[in-house]
Design an enzyme around this catalytic site. Structure first.
Site, short mmCIF file in Angstrom:
data_model
loop_
_atom_site.label_atom_id
_atom_site.label_comp_id
_atom_site.label_asym_id
_atom_site.label_seq_id
_atom_site.Cartn_x
_atom_site.Cartn_y
_atom_site.Cartn_z
N CYS A 113 0.83 -1.21 0.00
CA CYS A 113 0.00 0.00 0.00
C CYS A 113 0.87 1.27 0.00
O CYS A 113 1.54 1.55 -0.97
CB CYS A 113 -1.00 -0.03 1.14
N HIS A 222 -3.13 -4.75 0.40
CA HIS A 222 -2.67 -5.07 1.75
C HIS A 222 -2.41 -6.57 1.86
O HIS A 222 -3.26 -7.35 2.30
CB HIS A 222 -3.69 -4.61 2.80
N GLU A 224 -0.61 -8.03 3.94
CA GLU A 224 -0.45 -8.49 5.33
C GLU A 224 -1.75 -9.06 5.89
O GLU A 224 -1.73 -9.75 6.91
CB GLU A 224 0.05 -7.35 6.21
#
Length: 253
Positions: A113, A222, A224
């Protein structure tokens, strides 16, 4: 210690309108610890307290997180606007030279991001603060006011990967589906980046630094989120963790 130390970019937050902190999301730390197999170490955006050179001496890989503040437009030659605040210039002061230093010495870098945007700016690219305002672009932001994490991080659009590129080879496919939670995006990658993934409306979603001696990649989504459960995210963090382990061993040798 066998785990590589992964520097995780932190950022400025104000708690209860009074208490200044440097922080990052737990998902970032968990992804680094479990999906990449590293020891996460938060890097504060405090240039008066830490220096990029000191940090590079202390870590084996650099993970660049997302974040609400935009990269300050002055960092890529544009004028700032109150409409696109907040900014976090302390983070800019630390992270941008960190990226350049890491790439120069071959230390692995992985940005998500805001992280992909920081890589672009650090290496000569430019951004647009609100990509949905550009002709033909869709809204890449999350649903306004949403609190349900499953809805916020729901996969929303496809990303086409460059045939034969690092991402396509690593992931074994030329198309993936990703989440989308951003306003700012890379519009000109500059001369030092290779674009390896674009969304359905042409927004840059995946980049690589082809001249880097180590792994240096960024994605606009994203990764993660559910980094261990999602096959794409798990593979990216695994490759990043492997590169950090290799860097740690080579430095020790």
């Amino acid at each position: 210690m066998t785990r590589p130390i992964i520097g995780v970019s932190g950022g400025y937050h104000l708690i209860n309108d009074a208490y200044r902190v440097q922080a990052t999301g737990e998902r970032n730390l968990s992804a680094v610890a479990h999906a990449a197999g590293g020891l996460p170490l938060i890097i504060p955006g405090m240039p008066d307290s830490v220096s990029p050179a000191e940090i590079l001496d202390s870590i084996d890989g650099l993970f660049l997180t997302g974040g609400r503040p935009n990269v300050h437009p002055s960092r890529y030659g544009h004028e700032p606007s109150a409409a696109h605040e907040p900014y976090d210039e302390g983070r800019d002061d630390i992270v941008l030279p960190l990226i350049r230093g890491a790439v120069e010495i071959g230390m692995p870098v992985f940005g998500v991001c805001r992280g992909i945007q920081e890589i672009a700016v650090a290496l000569g690219g430019t951004l647009h603060p609100e990509v949905r305002d550009l002709p033909g672009k869709m809204n890449h932001r999350m649903p306004p006011g949403e609190k349900d994490m499953a809805v916020i991080f729901r996969k929303r659009h496809k990303v086409r990967l460059t045939p034969g590129g690092w991402f396509a080879r690593t992931l074994g496919t030329e198309e993936i589906v990703t989440n989308s939670l951003h306003g700012q995006a890379v519009v000109d990658p500059g001369p030092n980046l290779e674009v390896e993934g674009v969304s359905e409306d042409g927004v840059i979603e995946a980049i690589r630094v082809p001249g880097a001696r180590g792994l240096a990649i960024g994605v606009q989504w994203h990764a993660e989120y559910e980094a261990e459960a999602d096959p794409v995210s798990a593979m990216l963090f695994s490759k990043f963790g492997e590169a950090a382990k290799t860097w740690r061993h080579s430095r020790a040798a």
